[in-house]
Scaffold this active site. Structure first.
Site, PDB file in Angstrom:
ATOM      1  N   HIS A  82       0.981  -1.380  -0.180  1.00 45.52           N
ATOM      2  CA  HIS A  82      -0.133   0.002  -0.076  1.00 45.52           C
ATOM      3  C   HIS A  82       0.832   1.250  -0.261  1.00 45.52           C
ATOM      4  CE1 HIS A  82      -3.495   2.891   0.477  1.00 45.52           C
ATOM      5  NE2 HIS A  82      -3.924   1.747   1.467  1.00 45.52           N
ATOM      6  N   GLY A 163       4.014  21.636  11.785  1.00 44.24           N
ATOM      7  CA  GLY A 163       4.857  20.890  11.798  1.00 44.24           C
ATOM      8  C   GLY A 163       6.199  21.533  10.444  1.00 44.24           C
ATOM      9  N   GLY A 172       9.083  10.025   9.204  1.00 44.50           N
ATOM     10  CA  GLY A 172       7.701   9.804   7.960  1.00 44.50           C
ATOM     11  C   GLY A 172       6.942  11.850   9.199  1.00 44.50           C
TER      12      GLY A 172
END
Length: 561
Positions: A82, A163, A172
């Site tokens: 995925h 962020g 990640g």
């Protein structure tokens, strides 16, 4: 109605159960949240967790899950079928009840800000939470995936919404947003070829396929005057799809995200896959649901397949669900338990439900010294029986020899009766729950002025809520008369007495519920809308008596004829 949000974070780990347990335990520790489903996929190396609760609790639980995933998952070693870009790859918030999409967006932004500022993870908003059009689509944001994001994140147009603008090698980046409920759904094929599965995916998905000269796979791409490729759109709007091979099952699948089931329901996506597969000499052998599904989606599917069979679809929810499961092949790869896969069923507290008792058990419970269940629950039960008899006569009419041209008409009448019946069955327990809340309010302490005041307010509010339930029973039950009158007039003549009994049950339901509205209203007459509700109750009582008399006249005339 209580505000309820669903959250469906996708974590980039589908093999290590211990890691997933730690993440889900962190989520489950938040009061006001219930974990509904955990769907681990080894081949995709991805786990989809579904939980729901009050908005504040869901935001806190999601934050804890994202934090724990970042601590336990190392994206630098992650491999899976995925697409993914972070330990918590995507985390959508979905409004379920009592809350608007606009409100849900604000909670998504609140969560995103916390993740960006406190955990220092790059966060991208998507779907309804994203104001920039080019960043709304998840697949566009995630393009390039984890490996390419170290450079992509430096581009001004791909600066995170919250962020740092620097890719975190271990955790990640993540995507957080607000969206409509999404159904992750895979269709199984009798092939192992990913190319063939992709061909079906291109036929089905909204984005379609690039147009080519001659051979649709190897031919030269045809470009428009502006230099962009021409596209042949797919059959289903609001559907994203790719083909893949699942080693766990040894088959290829068309993996789909149905992003708006009002536009493309699950059964239509399935049917389009079947058409495309058949065109290519392939067969769809079944399908697989990832995570949970709303009840209505399966009810609609069951109705669709029964209509195709030209038989009555005015059957119970349980029967519609059974037909949907078998028609879609949802149980091909593993058992499909509706109690574990349908959102509303999982959320429901199933302990000590009156509707799950036997007839004898319900009657004995009513006859016991406990004041609940009482007249309000019995009124709702009588209404459900009236609706059930209306559905029965409609179904018998739909199945009558020589009346084949009326199947759809009577099916729709039976379906409406089944929906009313289901609503009234829910009100049986709601009435008892409301009475129990009144008893709890009376049990509150009254040792000082402050406690006396708080107790008085709690009793008034509990009585108000207890009044609204039987009022709802009245409004639901009154609609049954229209169905029964139609069936008494034009339905199967062999069932005329059943229509009459249905009218009697419905009359008792309406008038019995009215008594319960009035008794709960006596102590809260100062509430703003109570007098208005009581006026409407009197109107419903008069309407009920008139409609019952009309139906009984029709029934008695036909019996005596």
């Amino acid at each position: 109605m209580e505000k309820i949000i669903e959250c469906v974070p996708n974590f980039s780990e589908g093999k290590n159960k211990d890691i997933i347990n730690q993440i889900t335990n962190a989520i489950a520790t938040v009061e006001g949240v219930k974990v509904l489903n955990i769907d681990m996929g080894a081949a995709t190396n991805r786990t989809v967790v579904t939980f729901a609760g009050t908005p504040e609790a869901v935001v806190e639980a999601a934050f804890r899950g994202i934090k724990m995933a970042g601590e336990l998952i190392d994206m630098s070693h992650h491999k899976g079928e995925h697409p993914r870009m972070g330990a918590t790859d995507v985390c959508p918030l979905i409004p379920l009840s009592g809350i608007t999409m606009e409100e849900t967006v604000e909670y998504a932004k609140k969560l995103s800000q916390r993740v960006g500022e406190e955990l220092h993870i790059p966060v991208y908003l998507y779907e309804y939470a994203q104001s920039k059009e080019y960043r709304k689509n998840l697949s566009v944001i995630r393009a390039g995936e984890y490996e390419d994001f170290f450079e992509k994140i430096k581009l001004p147009e791909w600066k995170p919404d919250f962020g740092p603008a620097k890719m975190d090698a271990k955790r990640g980046a993540t995507v957080i947003g607000a969206r409509k409920i999404l159904i992750a759904y895979n269709v199984n094929l009798n092939t192992t070829a990913v190319k063939r599965a992709n061909s079906i995916a291109f036929d089905v998905r909204e984005a379609g396929r690039v147009k080519r000269e001659g051979n649709p796979v190897t031919g030269k791409i045809i470009y428009k005057q502006d230099g962009t490729p021409e596209v042949i759109p797919g059959a289903c709007k609001a559907v994203k799809a790719i083909g893949w091979f699942i080693e766990e099952y040894g088959i290829a699948q068309v993996s789909m995200n149905l992003t708006d089931t009002d536009v493309t329901p699950i059964h239509i996506a399935f049917e389009e896959c079947c058409k495309s597969a058949d065109k290519r000499g392939l067969r769809v052998t079944g399908s697989e649901l990832v995570g949970l599904i709303p009840l209505q989606a399966l009810l609609n599917a069951g109705k669709y397949f029964l209509k195709k069979q030209n038989v009555s679809y005015g059957v119970s929810h349980a029967e519609l669900i059974k037909i949907a499961i078998k028609s879609l092949g949802l149980d091909e790869l593993k058992p499909f338990n509706p109690e574990e896969r349908i959102i509303e069923y999982v959320l429901k507290n199933k302990t000590n439900l009156l509707v799950q008792k036997t007839v004898e058990g319900f009657v004995n419970e009513t006859a016991s010294e406990s004041p609940a269940p009482g007249g309000g629950s019995v009124a709702a039960l009588l209404g459900s029986l009236g609706a059930a008899l209306g559905a029965m006569v409609a179904n018998l009419s739909a199945g009558k020899r020589g009346w084949e041209d009326k199947i759809q008409v009577y099916s729709e009448i039976a379906f409406k009766a089944q929906e009313i019946k289901a609503d009234l069955l829910n009100l049986i327990d709601k009435d008892t729950d409301a009475f129990n809340e009144v008893m709890k309010a009376f049990a509150l302490p009254k040792d000082n002025e402050q406690e006396v005041s708080a107790r008085k307010k709690a009793i008034a509010q509990a009585n108000y809520n207890a009044m609204l339930i039987p009022y709802e029973t009245m409004k639901k039950s009154i609609a049954i008369f229209e169905i029964i009158k139609e069936m008494a007039t034009h339905g199967n003549p062999n069932s005329i007495s059943d229509a009459g009994v249905g009218a009697l049950c419905t009359r008792s339901a309406v008038l019995g519920a009215a008594m319960n509205v009035k008794i709960n209203a006596t102590s809260i007459m100062d509430y703003a809308d109570v007098k208005n509700i009581l006026m409407k109750v009197e109107q419903l009582e008069r309407e009920c008596i008139r409609k019952e008399e009309e139906i009984l006249d029709i029934v008695n005339q036909k019996i005596q004829a």
